[in-house]
Design a protein around this motif. Structure first.
Motif, PDB file in Angstrom:
ATOM      1  N   THR A 171      23.136   0.838   0.124  1.00 23.44           N
ATOM      2  CA  THR A 171      23.993   1.585  -0.806  1.00 23.44           C
ATOM      3  C   THR A 171      25.460   1.226  -0.568  1.00 23.44           C
ATOM      4  N   GLY A 172      26.252   1.322  -1.631  1.00 25.39           N
ATOM      5  CA  GLY A 172      27.684   1.024  -1.515  1.00 25.39           C
ATOM      6  C   GLY A 172      27.918  -0.403  -1.033  1.00 25.39           C
ATOM      7  N   ALA A 173      27.137  -1.334  -1.578  1.00 21.29           N
ATOM      8  CA  ALA A 173      27.134  -2.690  -1.016  1.00 21.29           C
ATOM      9  C   ALA A 173      27.916  -3.703  -1.846  1.00 21.29           C
ATOM     10  N   VAL A 197      28.792   2.444  -7.082  1.00 19.42           N
ATOM     11  CA  VAL A 197      29.280   3.165  -8.268  1.00 19.42           C
ATOM     12  C   VAL A 197      30.151   2.269  -9.136  1.00 19.42           C
ATOM     13  N   SER A 198      30.644   1.192  -8.555  1.00 19.56           N
ATOM     14  CA  SER A 198      31.546   0.319  -9.299  1.00 19.56           C
ATOM     15  C   SER A 198      30.783  -0.855  -9.916  1.00 19.56           C
ATOM     16  N   GLU A 199      30.639  -0.811 -11.241  1.00 16.59           N
ATOM     17  CA  GLU A 199      29.912  -1.877 -11.942  1.00 16.59           C
ATOM     18  C   GLU A 199      30.626  -3.218 -11.782  1.00 16.59           C
ATOM     19  N   GLY A 212      25.086   6.252  -7.933  1.00 18.95           N
ATOM     20  CA  GLY A 212      25.854   7.085  -7.012  1.00 18.95           C
ATOM     21  C   GLY A 212      24.945   7.553  -5.891  1.00 18.95           C
ATOM     22  N   ALA A 213      25.426   7.435  -4.663  1.00 17.36           N
ATOM     23  CA  ALA A 213      24.578   7.745  -3.509  1.00 17.36           C
ATOM     24  C   ALA A 213      24.177   9.219  -3.456  1.00 17.36           C
ATOM     25  N   SER A 214      25.009  10.104  -4.026  1.00 15.99           N
ATOM     26  CA  SER A 214      24.695  11.527  -3.895  1.00 15.99           C
ATOM     27  C   SER A 214      24.070  12.127  -5.155  1.00 15.99           C
ATOM     28  N   ASN A 267      21.958   3.489   4.425  1.00 15.03           N
ATOM     29  CA  ASN A 267      22.872   4.455   3.800  1.00 15.03           C
ATOM     30  C   ASN A 267      24.291   4.103   4.233  1.00 15.03           C
ATOM     31  N   ASN A 268      24.947   3.304   3.404  1.00 14.92           N
ATOM     32  CA  ASN A 268      26.245   2.744   3.781  1.00 14.92           C
ATOM     33  C   ASN A 268      27.403   3.242   2.912  1.00 14.92           C
ATOM     34  N   ALA A 269      27.093   3.731   1.707  1.00 16.34           N
ATOM     35  CA  ALA A 269      28.160   4.121   0.767  1.00 16.34           C
ATOM     36  C   ALA A 269      29.113   5.112   1.420  1.00 16.34           C
ATOM     37  N   ASP A 302      30.133  15.223   0.186  1.00 14.65           N
ATOM     38  CA  ASP A 302      29.127  14.904  -0.831  1.00 14.65           C
ATOM     39  C   ASP A 302      28.586  13.476  -0.666  1.00 14.65           C
ATOM     40  N   VAL A 303      29.481  12.509  -0.612  1.00 16.47           N
ATOM     41  CA  VAL A 303      29.013  11.109  -0.543  1.00 16.47           C
ATOM     42  C   VAL A 303      28.296  10.848   0.777  1.00 16.47           C
ATOM     43  N   HIS A 304      28.887  11.282   1.885  1.00 20.91           N
ATOM     44  CA  HIS A 304      28.330  10.913   3.194  1.00 20.91           C
ATOM     45  C   HIS A 304      27.138  11.783   3.595  1.00 20.91           C
ATOM     46  N   SER A 321      27.402   5.883  10.290  1.00 21.69           N
ATOM     47  CA  SER A 321      28.297   6.936  10.753  1.00 21.69           C
ATOM     48  C   SER A 321      29.656   6.290  11.033  1.00 21.69           C
ATOM     49  N   SER A 322      30.384   6.783  11.994  1.00 26.96           N
ATOM     50  CA  SER A 322      31.693   6.205  12.359  1.00 26.96           C
ATOM     51  C   SER A 322      32.103   6.765  13.711  1.00 26.96           C
ATOM     52  N   ILE A 323      32.881   6.001  14.454  1.00 26.66           N
ATOM     53  CA  ILE A 323      33.458   6.507  15.710  1.00 26.66           C
ATOM     54  C   ILE A 323      34.273   7.772  15.426  1.00 26.66           C
ATOM     55  N   PRO A 361      30.684   2.325  13.489  1.00 24.88           N
ATOM     56  CA  PRO A 361      31.713   1.286  13.573  1.00 24.88           C
ATOM     57  C   PRO A 361      33.033   1.907  14.019  1.00 24.88           C
ATOM     58  N   GLY A 362      33.846   1.076  14.675  1.00 24.61           N
ATOM     59  CA  GLY A 362      35.213   1.500  15.002  1.00 24.61           C
ATOM     60  C   GLY A 362      36.105   1.152  13.821  1.00 24.61           C
ATOM     61  N   VAL A 363      37.139   0.363  14.061  1.00 22.92           N
ATOM     62  CA  VAL A 363      38.002  -0.055  12.951  1.00 22.92           C
ATOM     63  C   VAL A 363      37.602  -1.475  12.550  1.00 22.92           C
ATOM     64  N   ILE A 364      37.091  -1.591  11.338  1.00 22.14           N
ATOM     65  CA  ILE A 364      36.593  -2.885  10.850  1.00 22.14           C
ATOM     66  C   ILE A 364      37.429  -3.297   9.633  1.00 22.14           C
ATOM     67  N   ASN A 365      37.770  -4.568   9.570  1.00 22.69           N
ATOM     68  CA  ASN A 365      38.643  -5.060   8.492  1.00 22.69           C
ATOM     69  C   ASN A 365      37.952  -5.045   7.130  1.00 22.69           C
ATOM     70  N   MET A 394      38.662  -0.254   3.166  1.00 20.33           N
ATOM     71  CA  MET A 394      38.861   1.103   3.675  1.00 20.33           C
ATOM     72  C   MET A 394      39.996   1.124   4.703  1.00 20.33           C
ATOM     73  N   ILE A 395      40.103   0.057   5.474  1.00 27.08           N
ATOM     74  CA  ILE A 395      41.125  -0.009   6.529  1.00 27.08           C
ATOM     75  C   ILE A 395      42.456  -0.489   5.952  1.00 27.08           C
ATOM     76  N   ASP A 396      42.384  -1.308   4.900  1.00 28.06           N
ATOM     77  CA  ASP A 396      43.626  -1.760   4.245  1.00 28.06           C
ATOM     78  C   ASP A 396      44.453  -0.556   3.810  1.00 28.06           C
TER      79      ASP A 396
HETATM   80  N1  LIG Z   1      35.707  -0.123   7.647  1.00 27.05           N
HETATM   81  C1  LIG Z   1      35.667   0.628   8.727  1.00 27.05           C
HETATM   82  O1  LIG Z   1      36.479   0.487   9.636  1.00 27.05           O
HETATM   83  C2  LIG Z   1      34.602   1.671   8.914  1.00 27.05           C
HETATM   84  C3  LIG Z   1      34.536   2.311  10.136  1.00 27.05           C
HETATM   85  C4  LIG Z   1      33.554   3.262  10.353  1.00 27.05           C
HETATM   86  C5  LIG Z   1      32.641   3.549   9.365  1.00 27.05           C
HETATM   87  N2  LIG Z   1      32.733   2.917   8.174  1.00 27.05           N
HETATM   88  C6  LIG Z   1      31.735   3.285   7.165  1.00 27.05           C
HETATM   89  O2  LIG Z   1      31.056   2.127   6.719  1.00 27.05           O
HETATM   90  C7  LIG Z   1      30.652   2.298   5.358  1.00 27.05           C
HETATM   91  C8  LIG Z   1      31.190   1.148   4.517  1.00 27.05           C
HETATM   92  O3  LIG Z   1      32.596   1.166   4.587  1.00 27.05           O
HETATM   93  P1  LIG Z   1      33.508  -0.073   4.143  1.00 27.05           P
HETATM   94  O4  LIG Z   1      34.588  -0.181   5.127  1.00 27.05           O
HETATM   95  O5  LIG Z   1      32.660  -1.256   3.854  1.00 27.05           O
HETATM   96  O6  LIG Z   1      34.133   0.535   2.808  1.00 27.05           O
HETATM   97  P2  LIG Z   1      34.477  -0.143   1.396  1.00 27.05           P
HETATM   98  O7  LIG Z   1      35.387   0.808   0.727  1.00 27.05           O
HETATM   99  O8  LIG Z   1      34.890  -1.571   1.566  1.00 27.05           O
HETATM  100  O9  LIG Z   1      33.052  -0.148   0.666  1.00 27.05           O
HETATM  101  C9  LIG Z   1      32.388   1.043   0.352  1.00 27.05           C
HETATM  102  C10 LIG Z   1      31.646   0.862  -0.955  1.00 27.05           C
HETATM  103  O10 LIG Z   1      30.972   2.094  -1.249  1.00 27.05           O
HETATM  104  C11 LIG Z   1      31.080   2.316  -2.658  1.00 27.05           C
HETATM  105  N3  LIG Z   1      30.892   3.737  -2.941  1.00 27.05           N
HETATM  106  C12 LIG Z   1      31.795   4.749  -2.818  1.00 27.05           C
HETATM  107  N4  LIG Z   1      31.252   5.906  -3.185  1.00 27.05           N
HETATM  108  C13 LIG Z   1      29.973   5.651  -3.540  1.00 27.05           C
HETATM  109  C14 LIG Z   1      28.887   6.445  -4.013  1.00 27.05           C
HETATM  110  N5  LIG Z   1      29.021   7.769  -4.203  1.00 27.05           N
HETATM  111  N6  LIG Z   1      27.717   5.836  -4.270  1.00 27.05           N
HETATM  112  C15 LIG Z   1      27.573   4.504  -4.107  1.00 27.05           C
HETATM  113  N7  LIG Z   1      28.566   3.702  -3.688  1.00 27.05           N
HETATM  114  C16 LIG Z   1      29.746   4.264  -3.393  1.00 27.05           C
HETATM  115  C17 LIG Z   1      32.450   1.799  -3.014  1.00 27.05           C
HETATM  116  O11 LIG Z   1      32.556   1.528  -4.416  1.00 27.05           O
HETATM  117  C18 LIG Z   1      32.556   0.548  -2.149  1.00 27.05           C
HETATM  118  O12 LIG Z   1      32.097  -0.601  -2.822  1.00 27.05           O
HETATM  119  C19 LIG Z   1      31.189   3.672   4.930  1.00 27.05           C
HETATM  120  O13 LIG Z   1      30.184   4.641   5.091  1.00 27.05           O
HETATM  121  C20 LIG Z   1      32.309   3.914   5.914  1.00 27.05           C
HETATM  122  O14 LIG Z   1      32.584   5.280   6.072  1.00 27.05           O
HETATM  123  C21 LIG Z   1      33.678   1.983   7.920  1.00 27.05           C
END
Ligand SMILES: NC(=O)c1ccc[n+]([C@@H]2O[C@H](COP(=O)([O-])OP(=O)(O)OC[C@H]3O[C@@H](n4cnc5c(N)ncnc54)[C@H](O)[C@@H]3O)[C@@H](O)[C@H]2O)c1
Length: 243
Positions: free
Chosen positions: A9-11, A35-37, A59-61, A85-87, A108-110, A137-139, A181-185, A188-190
């Motif tokens: 999800t959210g891929a 969610v983004s076409e 939408g994941a939720s 479950n990544n969204a 809601d989403v998470h 999840s996340s740190i 994950p910690g802080v990944i590029n 979301m981090i931008d």
């Molecule tokens: N990047 C990080 O540092 C980091 C750290 C810890 C955890 N995470 C977690 O990893 C996952 C992926 O994060 P990312 O950094 O790749 O983010 P990202 O913003 O690059 O990608 C997330 C994707 O999820 C989609 N999305 C948002 N809401 C949605 C919904 N309701 N249903 C389906 N898709 C949806 C977005 O459109 C986007 O394409 C998230 O759960 C995030 O909380 C990320």
């Protein structure tokens, strides 16, 4: 991963996209949702994987969307072995400034999204002899980040539901694990202010932020039989942040 079918999800971007690429490289068929076409269209073009890849705008939720994703995987590929479950979203603000809508949206989403995905995937997998569910999840859910009371709560909730679900469905060969994950590029981090980025960097023993591929390798490990005796675990992919 040859012959395995995975949903992520959210891929359309970030960690989900990197995980999809890794699964495809290892021979899986993959259904990506978002969610983004527009972003999904870009992801399909970038992955360029032909019939091994399918996308669903979902939408994941939303329970109807989640059911549609399950039926797409089964109709298209005939089975379901892995569900990630990544969204995710962030709506950062201090408690004083955070809108209730921002709190609710993140929960809601998470929380609801992960629970719905986990439930739908487990329903199929327990009848088909097993599978692997991976919850992002996340740190932040372990150490708590200022400005993320909503997100830290959601990510801690994911750990609790991962362990509870692992206990419910282990008997049927369904494994449920989480990654922090910690802080990944990624995008979301931008969005993070530079001062916060510098502060985070000081907390990371390996001295750098991670790359999406470094999380995707752990997603692959948990999805594959290499992790066949792991369930209910939480793997920190953080360069040591929060240990
Ligand atoms: N990047 C990080 O540092 C980091 C750290 C810890 C955890 N995470 C977690 O990893 C996952 C992926 O994060 P990312 O950094 O790749 O983010 P990202 O913003 O690059 O990608 C997330 C994707 O999820 C989609 N999305 C948002 N809401 C949605 C919904 N309701 N249903 C389906 N898709 C949806 C977005 O459109 C986007 O394409 C998230 O759960 C995030 O909380 C990320």
């Amino acid at each position: 991963m040859n012959g395995k079918v995975a949903v992520i999800t959210g891929a359309a971007a970030g960690l989900g996209l990197a995980s999809a690429r890794r699964f495809l490289e290892e021979g899986a068929s993959v259904v990506i949702t978002d969610v983004s076409e527009e972003a999904l269209g870009r992801a399909i073009a970038r992955l360029d994987a032909g019939p091994a890849l399918t996308s669903v705008i979902a939408g994941a939720s939303d329970p109807d969307d989640v059911n549609r994703v399950v039926s797409t995987a089964l109709t298209r590929y005939g089975r379901l072995d892995v569900w990630v479950n990544n969204a995710g979203i962030t709506r950062d603000a201090t408690m004083r400034k955070m809108l209730i809508e921002d709190f609710d949206a993140v929960i809601d989403v998470h929380v609801r999204g992960t629970w719905l995905g986990m439930r739908a995937a487990a329903d199929v997998m327990r009848d088909s002899g097993g599978g692997s569910i991976i919850n992002m999840s996340s740190i932040s859910g372990k150490v708590g980040n200022a400005g993320q009371t909503n997100y830290s709560a959601a990510k801690a909730a994911i750990v609790g539901m991962t362990k509870a679900a692992a206990k419910e469905v282990g008997f049927a060969g369904v494994r449920v694990n989480a990654i922090q994950p910690g802080v990944i590029n990624t995008a979301m981090i931008d969005a993070m202010p530079d001062a916060v980025k510098q502060e985070r960097l000081r907390d990371i023993p390996l001295g750098r932020f991670g790359e999406p591929e470094e999380v995707a390798d752990v997603v692959l490990f948990l999805a594959s039989d290499l992790s066949r005796y792991l369930t209910g675990t939480v793997i920190e992919v953080s360069g040591g942040r929060g240990i």
